[in-house]
Design a protein around this motif. Structure first.
Motif, PDB file in Angstrom:
ATOM      1  N   GLY A  99      51.598  34.311  52.937  1.00 30.89           N
ATOM      2  CA  GLY A  99      50.910  34.139  51.761  1.00 30.89           C
ATOM      3  C   GLY A  99      51.528  34.782  50.627  1.00 30.89           C
ATOM      4  N   LEU A 100      50.943  34.992  49.331  1.00 30.10           N
ATOM      5  CA  LEU A 100      51.468  35.527  48.245  1.00 30.10           C
ATOM      6  C   LEU A 100      50.585  36.661  47.704  1.00 30.10           C
ATOM      7  CD1 LEU A 100      53.480  35.501  45.502  1.00 30.10           C
ATOM      8  CD2 LEU A 100      52.043  33.663  44.555  1.00 30.10           C
ATOM      9  N   LEU A 101      51.352  37.898  47.387  1.00 32.23           N
ATOM     10  CA  LEU A 101      50.523  39.117  47.017  1.00 32.23           C
ATOM     11  C   LEU A 101      51.046  39.417  45.664  1.00 32.23           C
ATOM     12  CD1 LEU A 101      49.068  41.572  47.424  1.00 32.23           C
ATOM     13  CD2 LEU A 101      50.893  42.784  48.281  1.00 32.23           C
ATOM     14  N   ASN A 102      50.317  39.101  44.635  1.00 28.95           N
ATOM     15  CA  ASN A 102      50.733  39.221  43.290  1.00 28.95           C
ATOM     16  C   ASN A 102      50.035  40.774  42.694  1.00 28.95           C
ATOM     17  OD1 ASN A 102      51.006  39.042  40.474  1.00 28.95           O
ATOM     18  ND2 ASN A 102      50.027  37.037  40.309  1.00 28.95           N
ATOM     19  N   VAL A 103      51.017  41.464  42.525  1.00 29.28           N
ATOM     20  CA  VAL A 103      50.899  42.829  42.211  1.00 29.28           C
ATOM     21  C   VAL A 103      50.874  43.055  40.627  1.00 29.28           C
ATOM     22  CG1 VAL A 103      51.544  45.409  42.372  1.00 29.28           C
ATOM     23  CG2 VAL A 103      51.925  43.646  44.196  1.00 29.28           C
ATOM     24  N   SER A 104      49.782  43.925  40.041  1.00 34.61           N
ATOM     25  CA  SER A 104      49.844  44.047  38.629  1.00 34.61           C
ATOM     26  C   SER A 104      49.152  45.465  38.353  1.00 34.61           C
ATOM     27  CB  SER A 104      48.855  43.087  37.752  1.00 34.61           C
ATOM     28  OG  SER A 104      47.307  43.227  38.442  1.00 34.61           O
ATOM     29  N   PHE A 105      49.570  46.127  37.049  1.00 36.61           N
ATOM     30  CA  PHE A 105      49.320  47.416  36.928  1.00 36.61           C
ATOM     31  C   PHE A 105      48.585  47.519  35.691  1.00 36.61           C
ATOM     32  CE2 PHE A 105      53.054  47.477  39.425  1.00 36.61           C
ATOM     33  CZ  PHE A 105      52.969  48.839  40.155  1.00 36.61           C
ATOM     34  N   ASP A 106      47.533  48.331  35.711  1.00 42.64           N
ATOM     35  CA  ASP A 106      46.655  48.286  34.550  1.00 42.64           C
ATOM     36  C   ASP A 106      47.295  49.321  33.505  1.00 42.64           C
ATOM     37  OD1 ASP A 106      46.351  51.117  35.673  1.00 42.64           O
ATOM     38  OD2 ASP A 106      44.306  50.742  36.399  1.00 42.64           O
ATOM     39  N   GLU A 107      46.543  49.877  32.482  1.00 43.31           N
ATOM     40  CA  GLU A 107      46.958  50.636  31.410  1.00 43.31           C
ATOM     41  C   GLU A 107      47.134  52.125  31.936  1.00 43.31           C
ATOM     42  OE1 GLU A 107      43.804  50.781  28.698  1.00 43.31           O
ATOM     43  OE2 GLU A 107      44.374  48.696  27.709  1.00 43.31           O
ATOM     44  N   GLU A 108      46.448  52.474  32.925  1.00 44.85           N
ATOM     45  CA  GLU A 108      46.774  53.911  33.629  1.00 44.85           C
ATOM     46  C   GLU A 108      48.060  53.734  34.790  1.00 44.85           C
ATOM     47  OE1 GLU A 108      43.264  55.460  35.213  1.00 44.85           O
ATOM     48  OE2 GLU A 108      42.226  55.412  33.191  1.00 44.85           O
ATOM     49  N   GLY A 109      48.617  52.563  34.743  1.00 44.02           N
ATOM     50  CA  GLY A 109      49.631  52.963  35.571  1.00 44.02           C
ATOM     51  C   GLY A 109      49.388  52.410  37.241  1.00 44.02           C
ATOM     52  N   LEU A 110      47.970  52.038  37.273  1.00 48.15           N
ATOM     53  CA  LEU A 110      47.652  51.965  38.581  1.00 48.15           C
ATOM     54  C   LEU A 110      47.634  50.726  39.201  1.00 48.15           C
ATOM     55  CD1 LEU A 110      44.615  54.557  38.653  1.00 48.15           C
ATOM     56  CD2 LEU A 110      47.136  54.858  39.468  1.00 48.15           C
ATOM     57  N   PRO A 111      48.216  50.359  40.464  1.00 47.93           N
ATOM     58  CA  PRO A 111      48.159  49.051  40.889  1.00 47.93           C
ATOM     59  C   PRO A 111      46.841  47.986  41.225  1.00 47.93           C
ATOM     60  CG  PRO A 111      48.901  50.425  42.565  1.00 47.93           C
ATOM     61  CD  PRO A 111      48.419  51.371  41.434  1.00 47.93           C
ATOM     62  N   SER A 112      47.116  46.988  41.364  1.00 50.32           N
ATOM     63  CA  SER A 112      45.999  46.199  41.975  1.00 50.32           C
ATOM     64  C   SER A 112      46.852  44.967  42.116  1.00 50.32           C
ATOM     65  CB  SER A 112      44.927  45.872  40.825  1.00 50.32           C
ATOM     66  OG  SER A 112      45.436  44.949  39.723  1.00 50.32           O
ATOM     67  N   GLY A 113      46.026  44.327  43.185  1.00 51.16           N
ATOM     68  CA  GLY A 113      46.338  42.927  44.096  1.00 51.16           C
ATOM     69  C   GLY A 113      45.633  42.006  43.973  1.00 51.16           C
ATOM     70  N   GLU A 114      46.381  40.713  44.059  1.00 52.40           N
ATOM     71  CA  GLU A 114      45.666  39.539  44.355  1.00 52.40           C
ATOM     72  C   GLU A 114      46.507  38.705  45.487  1.00 52.40           C
ATOM     73  OE1 GLU A 114      43.896  36.070  41.641  1.00 52.40           O
ATOM     74  OE2 GLU A 114      46.139  36.054  41.731  1.00 52.40           O
ATOM     75  N   TYR A 115      45.867  38.310  46.380  1.00 53.84           N
ATOM     76  CA  TYR A 115      46.556  37.719  47.691  1.00 53.84           C
ATOM     77  C   TYR A 115      46.118  36.447  47.807  1.00 53.84           C
ATOM     78  CZ  TYR A 115      48.230  36.790  52.461  1.00 53.84           C
ATOM     79  OH  TYR A 115      48.743  36.568  53.695  1.00 53.84           O
ATOM     80  N   LYS A 116      46.776  35.469  48.042  1.00 57.59           N
ATOM     81  CA  LYS A 116      46.626  33.893  48.065  1.00 57.59           C
ATOM     82  C   LYS A 116      47.267  33.521  49.419  1.00 57.59           C
ATOM     83  CE  LYS A 116      46.621  32.852  43.091  1.00 57.59           C
ATOM     84  NZ  LYS A 116      47.309  31.999  42.192  1.00 57.59           N
ATOM     85  N   ALA A 117      46.574  32.555  50.217  1.00 58.64           N
ATOM     86  CA  ALA A 117      46.861  32.152  51.664  1.00 58.64           C
ATOM     87  C   ALA A 117      46.244  30.953  51.746  1.00 58.64           C
ATOM     88  CB  ALA A 117      46.811  33.320  52.657  1.00 58.64           C
ATOM     89  N   SER A 118      46.966  30.087  52.720  1.00 55.38           N
ATOM     90  CA  SER A 118      46.180  28.845  52.959  1.00 55.38           C
ATOM     91  C   SER A 118      44.719  28.971  53.653  1.00 55.38           C
ATOM     92  CB  SER A 118      47.009  28.162  54.160  1.00 55.38           C
ATOM     93  OG  SER A 118      48.494  27.913  53.736  1.00 55.38           O
ATOM     94  N   SER A 119      44.546  30.067  54.420  1.00 54.33           N
ATOM     95  CA  SER A 119      43.497  30.628  54.941  1.00 54.33           C
ATOM     96  C   SER A 119      43.352  32.058  54.897  1.00 54.33           C
ATOM     97  CB  SER A 119      43.367  30.114  56.344  1.00 54.33           C
ATOM     98  OG  SER A 119      42.291  30.605  56.816  1.00 54.33           O
TER      99      SER A 119
END
Length: 415
Positions: A99-119
């Protein structure tokens, strides 16, 4: 006496040689061998191929920490950093990436994630990635607050919480957990055994009535002798089958006992079974069997077609199910007043009093009283059931309901 023994051993041998009994025994034996060798089976299938998750982290701030978190788990899940998300979905479809884990950071420098997979059915992978990001977020947030690593470790250190029983004879928390697991297993054994063998008696009586064999049998032996011959014959059959399963389980456990430590095996108390618990399990199993077997025998005598068996024994089945459900409730609170009261109700006592005996230090007089009530109920039910059976085996035609008991009693008086 000779006629009684003939009926007893005929019932025993005919059931012992039946295809249904042999198939049931073989399937159950395979299941027992599977359970007692579960650790070896798990180890055999535990050699999973390495799973790689693509991680897109533009700032490369979270990826090293994600790698570290996944490595600490010791599992087969690995992370690989990618510079772009283009073409990743095709690689996921081809199986190159899990799968693909897309990591991003907000204004406070804290991470969040979005995970994509076939299932998204692979909940284990999703949970591991989510926990890894959560740990990273906690680490960043606490460092922003100026906390040292020692302070963070102290903050997340589990609280010490000891549970102490004031009664000297009371079980410790560890002993109680082991007893709960063991009693849980033995309750299932009692429940399924009683309902299986009691139903077998009712079915056997109905089969003989439907084939008109019953008329020949009762002309050579009294219905009472026939009834108790069947009950004891199938009791002997049940002990034969259960003894075989116990021997198979004991031999299998002996070869795997070293690997059965910790985890669920510690919870179920494998290798640390009190002799008294086994004795009480046998006692309450036999009492429960004779109680419901007598009930099933006279219920089975009221019908003359196999199709009517399930309907006529429904009250008996509901009583067994009710006792089992109450016992399941009592596993978490065996000292409950409701559990104490129902442990003296004869139709529930085989399971519920055994539950209390297995988990608590129950006074001897309470155990004796419960067993005494059970035996008295069995005797009374046998006397009443014998009268119903005597008339019931001569009743033919469609059975309407339990109202047929009155008709059976009337036929019994007329004989």
């Amino acid at each position: 006496m000779n006629k009684f023994l003939v009926i007893l051993f005929h019932t025993y041998m005919s059931k012992l040689k039946s295809k249904s009994f042999i198939i049931t025994t073989i399937i159950s034996t395979i299941f027992i061998l599977g359970i007692t060798n579960i650790q070896s089976i798990i180890d055999m299938f535990d050699k999973e191929e390495e799973k790689i998750v693509a991680v897109y982290d533009e700032q490369n701030a979270a990826f090293p920490l994600i790698q570290q978190q996944l490595a600490s788990t010791g599992d087969s899940l690995k992370a690989e950093r990618v510079d772009t998300t283009e073409g990743i979905e095709e690689k996921i479809e081809s199986g190159e990436y899990e799968g693909l884990l897309n990591v991003s950071f907000d204004e406070e420098g804290l991470p969040s994630g979005e995970y994509k997979a076939s299932s998204i059915t692979d909940n284990e992978t999703i949970t591991q990635l989510e926990q890894a990001l959560q740990q990273i977020k906690v680490g960043i947030a606490t460092s922003q607050l100026g906390l040292t690593q020692e302070q963070i470790a102290t903050l997340y250190e589990p609280i010490q919480f000891d549970v102490i029983a004031l009664q000297e004879s009371a079980k410790s928390a560890e002993e109680l957990n082991q007893a709960r697991g063991l009693v849980y297993v033995l309750l299932f054994v009692i429940y399924f055994s009683v309902i299986l063998y009691a139903s077998m008696i009712a079915t056997d009586v109905a089969v003989e009535k439907s084939s008109r064999v019953m008329e020949i049998l009762i002309s050579s032996a009294s219905p009472i002798m026939h009834m108790f011959g069947k009950i004891l014959g199938i009791a002997l059959l049940s002990l034969t089958q259960l003894t075989f399963w116990i021997v198979v389980a004991s031999i299998s456990l002996r070869g795997n006992i070293e690997g059965m430590t910790g985890g669920m095996f510690e919870y179920f108390g494998v290798g640390d079974i009190a002799v008294s618990t086994i004795i009480f399990a046998v006692v309450f199993f036999l009492l429960g069997y004779f109680l419901y077997a007598t009930f099933a025998a006279f219920l089975g005598s009221l019908v003359s077609r196999i199709e009517e068996i399930q309907q006529i024994i429904l009250p008996m089945t509901l009583l067994i199910v009710a006792g089992f459900m109450i016992a399941m409730f009592g596993l978490n609170n065996p000292d409950n007043s409701f559990i104490q009261v129902t442990s003296f109700i004869p139709f529930f006592a085989p399971m519920i009093m055994f539950l209390r005996v297995g988990m608590l230090e129950v006074p001897i007089w309470e155990i004796g009283l419960s067993i005494g009530i059970l035996i008295a109920t069995i005797v009374l039910l046998a006397m009443f059931g014998a009268k119903v059976y005597r008339g019931g085996v001569l009743m033919y035609g469609k059975s309407s309901s339990l109202k047929d008991i009155k008709k059976a009693l009337q036929l019994s008086k007329d004989r």
